[in-house]
Design a protein around this motif. Structure first.
Motif, PDB file in Angstrom:
ATOM      1  N   ALA A 130     -12.469  -9.355   7.880  1.00  0.00           N
ATOM      2  CA  ALA A 130     -12.143  -8.064   7.277  1.00  0.00           C
ATOM      3  C   ALA A 130     -12.175  -6.996   8.364  1.00  0.00           C
ATOM      4  O   ALA A 130     -12.951  -7.090   9.321  1.00  0.00           O
ATOM      5  CB  ALA A 130     -13.128  -7.724   6.170  1.00  0.00           C
ATOM      6  N   GLU A 132     -11.635  -2.664   9.615  1.00  0.00           N
ATOM      7  CA  GLU A 132     -11.635  -1.256   9.255  1.00  0.00           C
ATOM      8  C   GLU A 132     -11.113  -0.450  10.434  1.00  0.00           C
ATOM      9  O   GLU A 132     -11.474  -0.706  11.588  1.00  0.00           O
ATOM     10  CB  GLU A 132     -13.041  -0.801   8.876  1.00  0.00           C
ATOM     11  N   THR A 165      -9.534   0.281   5.092  1.00  0.00           N
ATOM     12  CA  THR A 165     -10.226  -0.999   5.029  1.00  0.00           C
ATOM     13  C   THR A 165      -9.245  -2.086   4.631  1.00  0.00           C
ATOM     14  O   THR A 165      -8.470  -1.925   3.688  1.00  0.00           O
ATOM     15  CB  THR A 165     -11.377  -0.959   4.008  1.00  0.00           C
ATOM     16  N   SER A 167      -8.677  -6.370   3.856  1.00  0.00           N
ATOM     17  CA  SER A 167      -9.282  -7.662   3.561  1.00  0.00           C
ATOM     18  C   SER A 167      -8.969  -8.627   4.709  1.00  0.00           C
ATOM     19  O   SER A 167      -8.110  -8.340   5.554  1.00  0.00           O
ATOM     20  CB  SER A 167      -8.711  -8.221   2.256  1.00  0.00           C
ATOM     21  N   PRO A 168      -9.629  -9.791   4.763  1.00  0.00           N
ATOM     22  CA  PRO A 168      -9.304 -10.768   5.805  1.00  0.00           C
ATOM     23  C   PRO A 168      -7.834 -11.190   5.796  1.00  0.00           C
ATOM     24  O   PRO A 168      -7.304 -11.618   6.826  1.00  0.00           O
ATOM     25  CB  PRO A 168     -10.227 -11.948   5.468  1.00  0.00           C
TER      26      PRO A 168
END
Length: 237
Positions: A130, A132, A165, A167-168
């Motif tokens: 993940a 950011e 942000t 997600s993976p």
């Protein structure tokens, strides 16, 4: 005896191709400018030294140390502890940890590409992939990737003072404003504390802070190096 023009062209072709490819190759490197908190900065798992250069596809990693790199684009990158990036042809890929980028240097994760123009931004990737992105000044265009290739989905533009942000898998989870407190945490943390080598985009960042984030200032120049073992990492997650 005259040499046929075709033979001259054939002989010159590799040289011409080499000259044409030179600038592209030159963009795939980084030079170590500064190492803080010990000597645990590595190029391909071998201890690196200041002024040592790495080229794609080499990896640069840190243990308990931090470091500043000068990319061949003219941008600088500051790595915090326990970070790992791999140099590539169009961007570096951050696999874990945190990096501050100051200047025109694109970055990648396993699932996204960050395209910039003279920007100051922080990229952080956790153990699960993940990510950011906090844009301190300028803007960053985030494009989803699948197996290293664009997915065709519309990119997301992250403007100055915003935090994205992912997600993976590269899915946008949040896009929110950075608070003054978050700015203070980043500017007072390990990406700035103790470094002596100037950042290429520091004037632009200072101008943006003065104009848009009143009461938040860049830290003063350090008077002494950071003591080994001192750790103050502001988490973006």
């Amino acid at each position: 005896m005259a040499v046929p023009l075709s033979l001259v062209s054939a002989a010159l072709l590799p040289l011409l191709l080499g000259l044409a490819a030179g600038p592209a190759r030159a963009r795939q490197g980084a030079t170590v400018q500064e190492i803080l908190d010990g000597r645990e900065l590595y190029i391909d798992q071998r201890q690196a030294r200041v002024q040592q250069r790495a080229v794609a596809p080499q990896e640069i990693s840190t243990g308990r140390s931090r470091g500043q790199l000068l990319f061949t684009t003219g941008a600088a990158g500051r790595l915090t502890r326990f970070s790992l990036l791999r140099l590539g042809s169009g961007c570096f890929q951050l696999d874990r940890g945190q990096i501050l980028v100051s200047g025109p240097q694109s970055g990648c994760t396993r699932s996204a590409r960050l395209s910039v123009r003279g920007t100051n931004y922080v990229l952080e990737v956790d153990a699960n992939g993940a990510a950011e992105i906090a844009v301190l000044e300028g803007s960053v265009e985030v494009e989803p990737l699948l197996d290293g290739e664009p997915t065709g989905e519309e990119p997301t533009t992250v403007e100055a003072g915003q935090r994205l942000t992912l997600s993976p898998e590269g899915v946008v989870l949040t896009l929110i404003r950075l608070s003054a407190g978050e700015y203070r945490g980043i500017l007072g943390g390990p990406l700035f504390e103790g470094f002596r080598t100037p950042l290429p985009g520091i004037a632009s960042l200072e101008s943006y802070l003065r104009r848009s984030v009143p009461g938040v200032n860049l830290p003063a120049s350090p008077l002494r190096p950071v003591l080994p073992g001192f750790n103050m990492v502001p988490r973006l997650f």
